[in-house]
Design a protein around this motif. Structure first.
Motif, PDB file in Angstrom:
ATOM      1  N   PRO A  14      19.164 -22.020  48.574  1.00 26.75           N
ATOM      2  CA  PRO A  14      18.771 -21.382  47.319  1.00 26.75           C
ATOM      3  C   PRO A  14      17.883 -20.169  47.581  1.00 26.75           C
ATOM      4  O   PRO A  14      17.215 -20.084  48.615  1.00 26.75           O
ATOM      5  N   PRO A  15      17.861 -19.237  46.637  1.00 25.19           N
ATOM      6  CA  PRO A  15      17.004 -18.067  46.828  1.00 25.19           C
ATOM      7  C   PRO A  15      15.532 -18.452  46.849  1.00 25.19           C
ATOM      8  O   PRO A  15      15.104 -19.361  46.133  1.00 25.19           O
ATOM      9  N   SER A  16      14.771 -17.773  47.691  1.00 28.78           N
ATOM     10  CA  SER A  16      13.339 -18.026  47.761  1.00 28.78           C
ATOM     11  C   SER A  16      12.614 -16.706  48.023  1.00 28.78           C
ATOM     12  O   SER A  16      13.209 -15.740  48.493  1.00 28.78           O
ATOM     13  N   TRP A  17      11.342 -16.715  47.693  1.00 26.48           N
ATOM     14  CA  TRP A  17      10.502 -15.532  47.838  1.00 26.48           C
ATOM     15  C   TRP A  17       9.206 -15.934  48.500  1.00 26.48           C
ATOM     16  O   TRP A  17       8.690 -17.018  48.275  1.00 26.48           O
ATOM     17  N   ARG A  64      12.909 -23.132  36.746  1.00 21.47           N
ATOM     18  CA  ARG A  64      12.220 -24.187  37.500  1.00 21.47           C
ATOM     19  C   ARG A  64      12.116 -23.748  38.952  1.00 21.47           C
ATOM     20  O   ARG A  64      13.023 -23.108  39.475  1.00 21.47           O
ATOM     21  N   ALA A  65      11.021 -24.112  39.581  1.00 22.35           N
ATOM     22  CA  ALA A  65      10.814 -23.682  40.963  1.00 22.35           C
ATOM     23  C   ALA A  65      10.017 -24.715  41.738  1.00 22.35           C
ATOM     24  O   ALA A  65       9.276 -25.517  41.166  1.00 22.35           O
ATOM     25  N   HIS A  66      10.205 -24.673  43.035  1.00 20.11           N
ATOM     26  CA  HIS A  66       9.356 -25.424  43.965  1.00 20.11           C
ATOM     27  C   HIS A  66       8.465 -24.395  44.645  1.00 20.11           C
ATOM     28  O   HIS A  66       8.931 -23.344  45.081  1.00 20.11           O
ATOM     29  N   VAL A  67       7.183 -24.696  44.706  1.00 17.07           N
ATOM     30  CA  VAL A  67       6.222 -23.792  45.359  1.00 17.07           C
ATOM     31  C   VAL A  67       5.470 -24.579  46.412  1.00 17.07           C
ATOM     32  O   VAL A  67       5.013 -25.692  46.155  1.00 17.07           O
ATOM     33  N   PHE A  68       5.406 -24.033  47.604  1.00 14.13           N
ATOM     34  CA  PHE A  68       4.444 -24.565  48.547  1.00 14.13           C
ATOM     35  C   PHE A  68       3.585 -23.410  49.010  1.00 14.13           C
ATOM     36  O   PHE A  68       3.998 -22.253  48.963  1.00 14.13           O
ATOM     37  N   THR A 108       7.605 -30.065  34.186  1.00 12.07           N
ATOM     38  CA  THR A 108       9.030 -29.859  33.944  1.00 12.07           C
ATOM     39  C   THR A 108       9.534 -28.558  34.551  1.00 12.07           C
ATOM     40  O   THR A 108      10.736 -28.366  34.660  1.00 12.07           O
ATOM     41  N   ARG A 109       8.633 -27.675  34.917  1.00  7.17           N
ATOM     42  CA  ARG A 109       9.008 -26.363  35.439  1.00  7.17           C
ATOM     43  C   ARG A 109       8.650 -26.149  36.903  1.00  7.17           C
ATOM     44  O   ARG A 109       9.227 -25.294  37.560  1.00  7.17           O
ATOM     45  N   THR A 131      10.828 -21.295  45.629  1.00  9.29           N
ATOM     46  CA  THR A 131      12.259 -21.560  45.735  1.00  9.29           C
ATOM     47  C   THR A 131      12.811 -21.875  44.358  1.00  9.29           C
ATOM     48  O   THR A 131      12.240 -22.686  43.621  1.00  9.29           O
ATOM     49  N   ASP A 132      13.917 -21.241  44.015  1.00  7.00           N
ATOM     50  CA  ASP A 132      14.581 -21.458  42.731  1.00  7.00           C
ATOM     51  C   ASP A 132      15.276 -22.808  42.736  1.00  7.00           C
ATOM     52  O   ASP A 132      16.235 -23.014  43.468  1.00  7.00           O
ATOM     53  N   LEU A 133      14.790 -23.751  41.927  1.00  4.18           N
ATOM     54  CA  LEU A 133      15.381 -25.089  41.893  1.00  4.18           C
ATOM     55  C   LEU A 133      16.724 -25.111  41.172  1.00  4.18           C
ATOM     56  O   LEU A 133      17.573 -25.946  41.472  1.00  4.18           O
ATOM     57  N   ASP A 134      16.933 -24.220  40.228  1.00  7.98           N
ATOM     58  CA  ASP A 134      18.199 -24.225  39.497  1.00  7.98           C
ATOM     59  C   ASP A 134      19.368 -23.770  40.356  1.00  7.98           C
ATOM     60  O   ASP A 134      20.517 -23.999  40.009  1.00  7.98           O
TER      61      ASP A 134
END
Length: 151
Positions: A14-17, A64-68, A108-109, A131-134
């Protein structure tokens, strides 16, 4: 021989930044005993820096995103607990919301922010990886919605 995720059939990364806040930005540590005004000043600087970098990078709006977050501590040789910098990561995530990257930072996001420790740098630095979860396979993101209810 080992295979990377990109070479396995059916696996799409997935795309990530990667957002790097300026080095030597004064961060907020949970162990700090700061006066509330000094803490608020630091939180504002972190939040504005994350907003500015996200806007400059033109990160699209994500549902929605995952962030670390990776904390690169100062070069003083000590043991580090990356979770202690969660207040800094929270301020940076709020900056992402301000920039329109996420509509909100509720459960939720947002998945995370999850702490990691990086290599020491002079003055310390905070880096966010989004990271884009969708864009991921829904079977891999059940942690965001463990009940299975539609969000």
């Amino acid at each position: 021989m080992t295979a990377s995720l990109e070479t396995l059939p059916g696996i799409v990364r997935p795309p990530s930044w990667r957002i790097e806040l300026p080095a030597k930005t004064l961060l907020v540590n949970a162990n700090d005993n700061l006066h509330f005004r000094r803490k608020a000043e630091r939180v504002k600087v972190i939040r504005n820096a994350a907003w500015s970098v996200a806007r400059h990078m033109k990160i699209p709006a994500l549902e929605r995103a995952h962030v670390f977050f990776v904390i690169h501590p100062d070069t003083k040789g000590r043991r580090r607990d990356p979770g202690n910098w969660a207040p800094s990561a929270k301020a940076a995530v709020d900056g992402l919301v301000d920039a329109g990257v996420l509509p909100d930072d509720n459960h939720t996001r947002l998945l995370g922010p999850d702490p990691r420790i990086g290599t020491p740098v002079p003055g310390a630095q905070l880096v966010l990886v989004i990271t884009d979860l969708d864009a991921m396979d829904p079977a891999h993101i059940t942690l965001l919605n463990p009940t299975g209810d539609p969000t």
